[in-house]
Design a protein around this motif. Structure first.
Motif, PDB file in Angstrom:
ATOM      1  N   VAL A 154      11.130  21.941 -32.228  1.00 34.58           N
ATOM      2  CA  VAL A 154      11.091  22.462 -33.156  1.00 34.58           C
ATOM      3  C   VAL A 154      12.199  22.106 -34.372  1.00 34.58           C
ATOM      4  O   VAL A 154      12.751  21.281 -34.435  1.00 34.58           O
ATOM      5  N   CYS A 155      10.656  22.353 -35.778  1.00 41.36           N
ATOM      6  CA  CYS A 155      11.294  21.369 -36.718  1.00 41.36           C
ATOM      7  C   CYS A 155      11.531  20.326 -36.918  1.00 41.36           C
ATOM      8  O   CYS A 155      12.504  19.774 -37.563  1.00 41.36           O
ATOM      9  N   GLY A 156      10.579  19.710 -35.670  1.00 41.35           N
ATOM     10  CA  GLY A 156      11.425  18.551 -35.644  1.00 41.35           C
ATOM     11  C   GLY A 156      12.962  17.995 -34.383  1.00 41.35           C
ATOM     12  O   GLY A 156      12.985  16.840 -34.065  1.00 41.35           O
ATOM     13  N   VAL A 157      13.421  18.882 -34.427  1.00 44.13           N
ATOM     14  CA  VAL A 157      14.423  18.959 -32.953  1.00 44.13           C
ATOM     15  C   VAL A 157      13.830  19.553 -31.894  1.00 44.13           C
ATOM     16  O   VAL A 157      13.777  20.631 -31.584  1.00 44.13           O
ATOM     17  N   ASN A 158      14.602  18.506 -31.053  1.00 43.08           N
ATOM     18  CA  ASN A 158      14.682  18.574 -29.342  1.00 43.08           C
ATOM     19  C   ASN A 158      15.074  20.084 -28.711  1.00 43.08           C
ATOM     20  O   ASN A 158      16.680  20.490 -29.610  1.00 43.08           O
ATOM     21  N   ALA A 159      14.804  20.637 -28.316  1.00 43.74           N
ATOM     22  CA  ALA A 159      14.997  22.071 -27.679  1.00 43.74           C
ATOM     23  C   ALA A 159      14.751  22.487 -25.876  1.00 43.74           C
ATOM     24  O   ALA A 159      13.591  21.972 -26.302  1.00 43.74           O
ATOM     25  N   THR A 160      15.837  23.716 -25.637  1.00 42.09           N
ATOM     26  CA  THR A 160      15.378  23.631 -24.165  1.00 42.09           C
ATOM     27  C   THR A 160      15.499  25.275 -23.670  1.00 42.09           C
ATOM     28  O   THR A 160      16.645  25.785 -24.164  1.00 42.09           O
ATOM     29  N   VAL A 161      14.030  25.208 -23.259  1.00 44.07           N
ATOM     30  CA  VAL A 161      14.546  27.046 -23.691  1.00 44.07           C
ATOM     31  C   VAL A 161      13.893  27.308 -22.060  1.00 44.07           C
ATOM     32  O   VAL A 161      13.186  27.046 -20.987  1.00 44.07           O
TER      33      VAL A 161
END
Length: 509
Positions: free
Chosen positions: A152-159
């Motif tokens: 997201v927006c170049g940043v890794n994230a986990t949902v």
């Protein structure tokens, strides 16, 4: 009949001044004591490099907290269609940047392909069903939880999303900004550690910290880019430059910190406190100490007993590898007993220095009104490095090379001289208290117009080894054996034949 006597008595004063004893003034006692000391230098002057705690992998550990996150960015998720072999999810992107679905993992589903959702747009994710019956049961019970990895927006994230639920989920976006971070530093060493400075691409220690033995201290770091730092840290690629004190060692160099690996040294230099034990009972001056990886910071006086010196180390790993292999060669210049000694030795961690060759430097004085040439000094395992010219009533530096570092006490040294155009050889014995002459060659000039023969020179401590015949105005060499060093002082009895007359003189040396 009286003419020879008149010649003799008229020439006595000239004869006294014609005998020249080439007794160079040398620090014989100091030289002998230095020779004795360097033969046992490992015990006489022990220089022991401590075992450097470069194993900071286990000695120091950095407990980096989880990356700061910003929550609240919504992502709409609902089931668009459900089939026996596939499930389609509709994802609504409420963020004004691109969202990329990299993977969706569950107990019975798998992502078919990566999905890109434009800013403020909608995307559809198709999941392949691997076990329809089990999936249906888990779905109906509300237990089928999907883990969605995204960028997201170049940043890794986990949902995490429970299949079948409707509405929005919050995307935990890691902070991409900067700020202050507290990192716990654990000191596993049995001594205090001081960290003076740490700088990396995205991280910097705010102020020095002191960590007691077997303790943990919180250190404040400034992080200029959280995302950049954590990407390097998580991939074990965060290189830092650190300056710290580990026990008696001052260390600075490049280290690697990473997730699960603590801190690993890459290339380390610095300085180390070295214990020196002086068992000589006299002050020793260390002028220099140099090796492939070490260098003395400054000349230092070492009193009897125990003291420390500081040595700069260009590469700790190169140094300790060489010490372990037994090939860390150093050159040490020492001053003791008024003599300088340059020692080539092998440096050890526990055994101190083991000398292999030594060069001694000392000043000699010429008390004569003649130029004195020192051609060579020879003995068991020693020789003069180069000839020395000592001007009348002057002094010069003599340098001796010693390749056999065993004790030469009670051994013989031969001195090769040139005086008044005559080559002389003098023999000395090294004692524990000095260098004593054994055979001394003395040049003598015949100042008379008649021939002369020196038949004997003697007292209780010396004697002439053989008569010497001198032509008119000629030069000869008196070879005198010394029975006792005291024989070089006081009076000697001289028996000489001048012309046809034999005379006896009592001459003061």
């Amino acid at each position: 009949m009286n003419q020879p006597y008149r010649i003799v008595y008229g020439a006595i004063e000239e004869l006294r001044n014609s005998v020249v004893i080439p007794n160079i003034n040398i620090n014989s006692e100091g030289l002998a004591m230095v020779l004795e000391a360097v033969s046992n230098l490992g015990n006489a002057l022990s220089i022991g490099i401590p075992n450097l705690p470069t194993n900071v992998v286990s000695g120091l550990t950095f407990m980096v907290p989880e990356q700061p996150i910003i929550t609240g960015m919504p992502l709409g998720i609902n089931v668009q269609s459900y089939g026996e072999n596939t499930i389609m999810l509709k994802l609504t992107n409420y963020v004004n940047c691109t969202v990329v679905i990299n993977n969706v993992a569950g107990n019975y589903v798998a992502l078919s392909s990566q999905v890109v959702i434009p800013p403020m747009g909608v995307g559809y994710v198709v999941l392949t069903v691997t076990n329809p019956t089990a999936l249906y049961q888990s779905y109906m019970a509300g237990n089928e939880v999907l883990t969605i990895d995204m960028t997201v927006c170049g940043v890794n994230a986990t949902v995490r999303y429970t299949l079948g639920s409707q509405g929005n989920v919050s995307i935990p976006i890691p902070s991409v900004g900067s700020g202050i971070m507290s990192i716990e530093v654990r000191n596993n060493y049995p001594f205090e550690v001081i960290i003076y400075n740490i700088t990396g691409e995205y991280i910097r220690l705010m102020k020095p910290i002191e960590i007691p033995p077997e303790s943990t201290v919180s250190a404040e770091f400034y992080v200029s880019n959280y995302t950049g730092f954590y990407e390097l840290y998580s991939g074990n690629k965060e290189m830092i430059n650190a300056t710290m004190e580990l026990g008696g060692a001052f260390v600075n160099g490049e280290f690697l910190i990473g997730k699960g690996i603590g801190i690993t040294p890459i290339s380390v230099s610095g300085s180390v406190k070295v214990n020196v034990t002086n068992n000589l009972g006299t002050e020793v001056m260390i002028y220099s100490l140099q090796g492939p990886y070490v260098e003395l910071t400054k000349p230092q006086s070492i009193p009897p007993g125990s003291s420390t010196i500081i040595i700069n180390v260009s590469d700790y790993y190169g140094l300790y590898r060489s010490i372990e292999l037994g090939n860390e060669d150093i050159v040490v210049t020492l001053g003791m007993y008024g003599v300088n000694a340059t020692v080539t030795a092998t440096l050890g961690s526990a055994m101190g220095i083991k000398p292999r060759s030594i060069m001694l430097s000392t000043v000699v004085e010429n008390p004569l009104n003649y130029t004195l040439f020192i051609n060579n000094i020879m003995g068991p395992g020693l020789h003069l490095l180069s000839g020395v010219v000592v001007p009348p009533m002057g002094e010069a530096l003599v340098r001796l090379s010693i390749t056999n570092v065993t004790s030469i006490v009670n051994k013989t040294i031969i001195l090769d001289l040139t005086l008044m155009g005559v080559n002389l050889t003098e023999v000395f014995t090294v004692t524990s208290s000095g260098i004593e002459p054994v055979i001394v060659e003395v040049p003598i000039r015949n100042p008379l117009n008649v021939s002369m023969a020196i038949l004997n020179i003697t007292n209780n401590y010396l004697h002439l080894t053989s008569p010497v015949f001198l032509a008119p105005h000629g030069i000869g060499v008196l070879r005198i054996r010394i029975i006792n060093i005291e024989g070089l002082s006081g009076y000697v009895n001289v028996t000489a034949e001048i012309g046809s007359a034999v005379i006896r003189l009592r001459v003061r040396l």
